[in-house]
Design a protein around this motif. Structure first.
Motif, PDB file in Angstrom:
ATOM      1  N   PHE A   1       0.834  -1.206   0.000  1.00 40.05           N
ATOM      2  CA  PHE A   1       0.000   0.000   0.000  1.00 40.05           C
ATOM      3  C   PHE A   1       0.867   1.254   0.000  1.00 40.05           C
ATOM      4  CE2 PHE A   1      -2.636   3.264   1.905  1.00 40.05           C
ATOM      5  CZ  PHE A   1      -3.823   3.123   1.192  1.00 40.05           C
ATOM      6  N   SER A   2       1.944   1.234   0.756  1.00 42.97           N
ATOM      7  CA  SER A   2       2.836   2.385   0.831  1.00 42.97           C
ATOM      8  C   SER A   2       3.524   2.650  -0.504  1.00 42.97           C
ATOM      9  CB  SER A   2       3.877   2.162   1.916  1.00 42.97           C
ATOM     10  OG  SER A   2       4.754   3.242   1.996  1.00 42.97           O
ATOM     11  N   LEU A   3       3.989   1.609  -1.164  1.00 42.29           N
ATOM     12  CA  LEU A   3       4.632   1.786  -2.473  1.00 42.29           C
ATOM     13  C   LEU A   3       3.649   2.335  -3.497  1.00 42.29           C
ATOM     14  CD1 LEU A   3       6.809  -1.429  -2.643  1.00 42.29           C
ATOM     15  CD2 LEU A   3       7.609   0.923  -2.391  1.00 42.29           C
ATOM     16  N   GLU A   4       2.430   1.843  -3.462  1.00 38.84           N
ATOM     17  CA  GLU A   4       1.395   2.340  -4.382  1.00 38.84           C
ATOM     18  C   GLU A   4       1.086   3.806  -4.100  1.00 38.84           C
ATOM     19  OE1 GLU A   4      -0.953   2.080  -7.621  1.00 38.84           O
ATOM     20  OE2 GLU A   4       0.304   0.472  -6.835  1.00 38.84           O
ATOM     21  N   THR A   5       1.029   4.180  -2.835  1.00 40.31           N
ATOM     22  CA  THR A   5       0.771   5.573  -2.469  1.00 40.31           C
ATOM     23  C   THR A   5       1.907   6.473  -2.917  1.00 40.31           C
ATOM     24  OG1 THR A   5      -0.477   4.821  -0.551  1.00 40.31           O
ATOM     25  CG2 THR A   5       0.221   7.107  -0.552  1.00 40.31           C
ATOM     26  N   GLU A   6       3.141   6.010  -2.775  1.00 37.02           N
ATOM     27  CA  GLU A   6       4.289   6.809  -3.215  1.00 37.02           C
ATOM     28  C   GLU A   6       4.242   7.057  -4.716  1.00 37.02           C
ATOM     29  OE1 GLU A   6       8.301   5.893  -1.993  1.00 37.02           O
ATOM     30  OE2 GLU A   6       7.504   4.943  -0.179  1.00 37.02           O
ATOM     31  N   ARG A   7       3.848   6.042  -5.468  1.00 44.29           N
ATOM     32  CA  ARG A   7       3.821   6.179  -6.926  1.00 44.29           C
ATOM     33  C   ARG A   7       2.680   7.054  -7.410  1.00 44.29           C
ATOM     34  NH1 ARG A   7       4.728   0.082  -6.996  1.00 44.29           N
ATOM     35  NH2 ARG A   7       6.987  -0.050  -6.934  1.00 44.29           N
ATOM     36  N   THR A   8       1.502   6.905  -6.822  1.00 49.61           N
ATOM     37  CA  THR A   8       0.332   7.621  -7.341  1.00 49.61           C
ATOM     38  C   THR A   8       0.158   8.995  -6.729  1.00 49.61           C
ATOM     39  OG1 THR A   8      -1.107   6.550  -5.715  1.00 49.61           O
ATOM     40  CG2 THR A   8      -0.904   5.496  -7.871  1.00 49.61           C
ATOM     41  N   ALA A   9       0.373   9.138  -5.432  1.00 54.27           N
ATOM     42  CA  ALA A   9       0.123  10.417  -4.770  1.00 54.27           C
ATOM     43  C   ALA A   9       1.385  11.254  -4.615  1.00 54.27           C
ATOM     44  CB  ALA A   9      -0.499  10.183  -3.398  1.00 54.27           C
ATOM     45  N   VAL A  10       2.500  10.764  -5.069  1.00 56.31           N
ATOM     46  CA  VAL A  10       3.799  11.439  -4.998  1.00 56.31           C
ATOM     47  C   VAL A  10       4.063  11.925  -3.569  1.00 56.31           C
ATOM     48  CG1 VAL A  10       5.308  13.125  -6.100  1.00 56.31           C
ATOM     49  CG2 VAL A  10       3.410  12.179  -7.383  1.00 56.31           C
ATOM     50  N   LYS A  11       4.050  10.982  -2.644  1.00 59.09           N
ATOM     51  CA  LYS A  11       4.365  11.277  -1.250  1.00 59.09           C
ATOM     52  C   LYS A  11       5.725  10.679  -0.919  1.00 59.09           C
ATOM     53  CE  LYS A  11      -0.311  11.404   0.537  1.00 59.09           C
ATOM     54  NZ  LYS A  11      -1.215  10.904   1.571  1.00 59.09           N
ATOM     55  N   ASN A  12       6.343  11.195   0.151  1.00 58.51           N
ATOM     56  CA  ASN A  12       7.610  10.604   0.559  1.00 58.51           C
ATOM     57  C   ASN A  12       7.336   9.335   1.362  1.00 58.51           C
ATOM     58  OD1 ASN A  12       6.983  11.344   3.201  1.00 58.51           O
ATOM     59  ND2 ASN A  12       8.290  13.148   3.163  1.00 58.51           N
ATOM     60  N   SER A  13       8.372   8.610   1.699  1.00 56.81           N
ATOM     61  CA  SER A  13       8.199   7.296   2.327  1.00 56.81           C
ATOM     62  C   SER A  13       7.580   7.390   3.715  1.00 56.81           C
ATOM     63  CB  SER A  13       9.542   6.575   2.396  1.00 56.81           C
ATOM     64  OG  SER A  13      10.445   7.309   3.189  1.00 56.81           O
ATOM     65  N   THR A  14       7.910   8.419   4.473  1.00 59.22           N
ATOM     66  CA  THR A  14       7.362   8.551   5.821  1.00 59.22           C
ATOM     67  C   THR A  14       5.859   8.799   5.786  1.00 59.22           C
ATOM     68  OG1 THR A  14       9.485   9.473   6.522  1.00 59.22           O
ATOM     69  CG2 THR A  14       7.628   9.762   8.011  1.00 59.22           C
ATOM     70  N   GLU A  15       5.431   9.695   4.923  1.00 57.69           N
ATOM     71  CA  GLU A  15       3.995   9.973   4.806  1.00 57.69           C
ATOM     72  C   GLU A  15       3.230   8.760   4.288  1.00 57.69           C
ATOM     73  OE1 GLU A  15       3.971  13.262   2.172  1.00 57.69           O
ATOM     74  OE2 GLU A  15       4.334  14.735   3.743  1.00 57.69           O
ATOM     75  N   SER A  16       3.801   8.077   3.308  1.00 60.79           N
ATOM     76  CA  SER A  16       3.089   6.949   2.715  1.00 60.79           C
ATOM     77  C   SER A  16       2.990   5.761   3.671  1.00 60.79           C
ATOM     78  CB  SER A  16       3.748   6.531   1.407  1.00 60.79           C
ATOM     79  OG  SER A  16       5.024   6.012   1.634  1.00 60.79           O
ATOM     80  N   ILE A  17       4.040   5.472   4.448  1.00 62.75           N
ATOM     81  CA  ILE A  17       3.955   4.350   5.389  1.00 62.75           C
ATOM     82  C   ILE A  17       3.038   4.692   6.547  1.00 62.75           C
ATOM     83  CG2 ILE A  17       5.955   4.869   6.841  1.00 62.75           C
ATOM     84  CD1 ILE A  17       4.979   1.387   5.643  1.00 62.75           C
ATOM     85  N   TYR A  18       2.985   5.958   6.940  1.00 63.17           N
ATOM     86  CA  TYR A  18       2.059   6.379   7.994  1.00 63.17           C
ATOM     87  C   TYR A  18       0.616   6.176   7.534  1.00 63.17           C
ATOM     88  CZ  TYR A  18      -0.407   9.243  11.366  1.00 63.17           C
ATOM     89  OH  TYR A  18      -1.290   9.693  12.328  1.00 63.17           O
ATOM     90  N   GLU A  19       0.326   6.591   6.321  1.00 63.10           N
ATOM     91  CA  GLU A  19      -1.022   6.405   5.781  1.00 63.10           C
ATOM     92  C   GLU A  19      -1.351   4.922   5.642  1.00 63.10           C
ATOM     93  OE1 GLU A  19      -3.661   7.564   1.855  1.00 63.10           O
ATOM     94  OE2 GLU A  19      -1.735   8.537   2.179  1.00 63.10           O
ATOM     95  N   ALA A  20      -0.377   4.136   5.223  1.00 62.86           N
ATOM     96  CA  ALA A  20      -0.590   2.699   5.087  1.00 62.86           C
ATOM     97  C   ALA A  20      -0.871   2.057   6.441  1.00 62.86           C
ATOM     98  CB  ALA A  20       0.629   2.048   4.446  1.00 62.86           C
ATOM     99  N   CYS A  21      -0.163   2.491   7.476  1.00 61.04           N
ATOM    100  CA  CYS A  21      -0.395   1.945   8.813  1.00 61.04           C
ATOM    101  C   CYS A  21      -1.798   2.277   9.309  1.00 61.04           C
ATOM    102  CB  CYS A  21       0.636   2.487   9.799  1.00 61.04           C
ATOM    103  SG  CYS A  21       2.282   1.843   9.557  1.00 61.04           S
ATOM    104  N   ILE A  22      -2.236   3.481   9.059  1.00 61.05           N
ATOM    105  CA  ILE A  22      -3.568   3.887   9.503  1.00 61.05           C
ATOM    106  C   ILE A  22      -4.649   3.116   8.751  1.00 61.05           C
ATOM    107  CG2 ILE A  22      -5.185   5.832   9.582  1.00 61.05           C
ATOM    108  CD1 ILE A  22      -2.956   6.035  11.643  1.00 61.05           C
ATOM    109  N   LEU A  23      -4.511   3.008   7.445  1.00 70.14           N
ATOM    110  CA  LEU A  23      -5.560   2.385   6.641  1.00 70.14           C
ATOM    111  C   LEU A  23      -5.542   0.860   6.675  1.00 70.14           C
ATOM    112  CD1 LEU A  23      -5.505   4.734   3.530  1.00 70.14           C
ATOM    113  CD2 LEU A  23      -7.169   4.684   5.384  1.00 70.14           C
ATOM    114  N   ARG A  24      -4.407   0.250   6.893  1.00 73.24           N
ATOM    115  CA  ARG A  24      -4.305  -1.209   6.866  1.00 73.24           C
ATOM    116  C   ARG A  24      -4.314  -1.852   8.248  1.00 73.24           C
ATOM    117  NH1 ARG A  24      -6.555  -2.684   2.751  1.00 73.24           N
ATOM    118  NH2 ARG A  24      -6.162  -1.149   1.172  1.00 73.24           N
TER     119      ARG A  24
END
Length: 115
Positions: free
Chosen positions: A5-28
């Motif tokens: 989920f984090s890798l997909e978020t980084e690719r589509t939403a152009v977020k850095n790794s910290t933001e994307s893994i935080y969002e992945a932790c919350i949603l998953r």
């Protein structure tokens, strides 16, 4: 699930790794916990059961339940940390590869007298 989920978020939403893994932790978090709880509650009758032969099944039930609790706690805490450190290592290595001071560029043949 979190890393994918984090890798997909980084690719589509152009977020850095910290933001994307935080969002992945919350949603998953909920799906991960639901899966673990289903497996753990399935092993609970083995751990708490009484009756004929329960002394043979109880260690298996305790191992299942305890292992799921410990592995879930370790996974939820270590996966984001390892992901961020690996991304920082990747960025550091790419910066080192691009800017190497004192390194000569590619060797190009010099023009000959005939050219």
């Amino acid at each position: 699930m979190m890393i994918d989920f984090s890798l997909e978020t980084e690719r589509t939403a152009v977020k850095n790794s910290t933001e994307s893994i935080y969002e992945a932790c919350i949603l998953r978090f909920r799906p991960i916990m639901m899966t673990t709880m289903a497996a753990m509650l399935g092993g609970l009758p083995l751990a708490l059961g009484a009756g004929t032969g329960s002394e043979l099944r109880r260690p298996l039930g305790i191992t299942i339940v305890g292992g799921l609790i410990v592995s879930q706690a370790l996974t939820l805490f270590t996966t984001p940390v390892v992901y961020i450190y690996m991304d920082r290592l990747r960025l550091w290595a790419s910066r080192k590869r691009v800017a190497r001071p004192g390194e000569a560029g590619p060797i190009t043949p010099s023009p000959s007298a005939a050219d």
